[in-house]
Enzyme design. Structure first.
Site, PDB file in Angstrom:
ATOM      1  N   CYS A  31       0.817  -1.218   0.000  1.00 47.24           N
ATOM      2  CA  CYS A  31       0.000   0.000   0.000  1.00 47.24           C
ATOM      3  C   CYS A  31       0.850   1.266   0.000  1.00 47.24           C
ATOM      4  O   CYS A  31       0.431   2.306  -0.531  1.00 47.24           O
ATOM      5  CB  CYS A  31      -0.955   0.008   1.185  1.00 47.24           C
ATOM      6  SG  CYS A  31      -0.153  -0.252   2.778  1.00 47.24           S
ATOM      7  N   HIS A  71      -1.396   0.347   7.019  1.00 51.22           N
ATOM      8  CA  HIS A  71      -2.031   0.758   5.764  1.00 51.22           C
ATOM      9  C   HIS A  71      -1.784   2.230   5.462  1.00 51.22           C
ATOM     10  O   HIS A  71      -1.875   3.080   6.352  1.00 51.22           O
ATOM     11  CB  HIS A  71      -3.536   0.486   5.814  1.00 51.22           C
ATOM     12  CG  HIS A  71      -4.207   0.664   4.484  1.00 51.22           C
ATOM     13  ND1 HIS A  71      -3.854  -0.076   3.374  1.00 51.22           N
ATOM     14  CD2 HIS A  71      -5.200   1.506   4.076  1.00 51.22           C
ATOM     15  CE1 HIS A  71      -4.598   0.284   2.347  1.00 51.22           C
ATOM     16  NE2 HIS A  71      -5.418   1.247   2.746  1.00 51.22           N
ATOM     17  N   ASN A  73      -7.628   5.279  -2.196  1.00 58.96           N
ATOM     18  CA  ASN A  73      -7.355   4.136  -1.320  1.00 58.96           C
ATOM     19  C   ASN A  73      -7.222   2.875  -2.181  1.00 58.96           C
ATOM     20  O   ASN A  73      -8.121   2.536  -2.960  1.00 58.96           O
ATOM     21  CB  ASN A  73      -8.484   3.971  -0.308  1.00 58.96           C
ATOM     22  CG  ASN A  73      -8.122   3.046   0.836  1.00 58.96           C
ATOM     23  OD1 ASN A  73      -7.372   2.091   0.669  1.00 58.96           O
ATOM     24  ND2 ASN A  73      -8.654   3.318   2.010  1.00 58.96           N
TER      25      ASN A  73
END
Length: 310
Positions: free
Chosen positions: A21, A125, A140
């Protein structure tokens, strides 16, 4: 103020791959596939070397677990530290600043006008919120496509993230204006989307989620109704058994009452018969009394009767 690259009106988005991520976050800030996981791993290695040099060598025991663990800038799963993200964006003359810094006080209340990009982090994250061509989007990597955010909602969304424990950084500087769009993204998991296409993908996925949620809710309601029906059936059976029990008890009482009545009637009949017998005996005695109680006839002799001898 610069609003970032136009890229012909396209939005660049990367969908989550493993725990990369941080890679997705950096690339969506830059709006292009500028970095791979190998690039960030190399930056992490350089940071580790610099930190070890600052600490005075690799084998000094007073440094504790830092040297034993090997790296505090990249995990075995591929998650990177904020220092790695900062180094990557510094290559493009961009600065990462915590949103709660005193110098950014105004940005807390007017982020949609004063900022161009945010980096959000919680636990393992990372994701980016970015203004592209004057519109805000949530990039996202857990989402299938960029999600459009209104200017009014942006401020409320940032506040909700902070309230939920997220750490938020702003990205300041001159963003790349254009990205050479290759036939295939260098990272292998990026995609270029028109805003309308991103909207359709988001709406379709949201509809599927609502449908799944509705199906789950319907199944739960069906189970609840089935449970209630079973409870109602059990209650009906129990009520029926109780009614049957009460009826049987009443019938026994009724039979007992009949027995008692019969016994009473029998006693009354016996008493009546005894009285009748007594009356009959009395009557018989009355009828026999004159004969049994009458005086015997006495012959009175006349003195003048010649049969009487003196």
């Amino acid at each position: 103020m610069e609003e970032g690259p136009s890229n012909g009106g396209l939005l660049y988005h990367e969908v989550q791959e493993g725990k990369l991520c941080a890679v997705h976050c950096v690339n969506t800030v830059l709006q292009g596939p500028y970095f791979s996981e190998l690039d960030l791993a190399a930056l992490a290695s350089d940071l580790d070397k610099q930190e070890r040099q600052v600490l005075g060598g690799e084998l000094q025991p007073e440094h504790g677990d830092f040297l034993v663990d090997g790296s505090h800038n990249v995990s075995l799963e591929g998650n990177f530290s904020i220092q790695v993200l900062q180094k990557a964006l510094e290559v493009w003359d961009l600065e990462v600043v915590p949103l709660d810094a005193p110098a950014l006080e105004e940005s807390k209340y007017n982020p949609e006008e004063l900022e161009n990009a945010f980096i959000c982090h919680q636990e393992d994250h990372w994701f980016c919120i970015r203004k592209v061509n004057g519109e805000w989007y949530n990039f996202n990597s857990l989402y299938p496509a960029p999600e459009h955010l209104s200017k009014f909602y942006l401020c409320a969304y940032l506040d909700s993230l902070k309230a939920s424990g997220w750490t938020i950084f702003t990205v300041k500087g001159n963003f790349p204006k254009e990205c050479n769009i290759p036939s295939e993204s260098a990272s292998g998991f990026g995609q270029w989307l028109m805003p309308d296409d991103a909207k359709k993908i988001t709406e379709s996925c949201n509809k599927q989620q609502v449908t799944r949620a509705t199906d789950i809710e319907r199944q739960e309601m069906d189970m609840l109704y089935a449970t209630r029906e079973d409870e109602d059936l059990n209650a009906a059976i129990l009520a029926s058994l109780l009614d049957a029990s009460n009826s049987t008890s009443g019938y026994g009482t009724h039979i007992s009452g009949i027995g008692e009545s019969s016994s009473t009637l029998g006693n009354e009949a016996h008493i009546s018969e005894a009285i009748e017998d007594s009356n009959k005996d009395e009557k018989d005695n009355t009828e026999q009394e004159p004969a049994s109680t009458s005086s015997p006839s006495v012959s009175v002799k006349n003195e003048d009767d010649p049969n009487i001898h003196g």
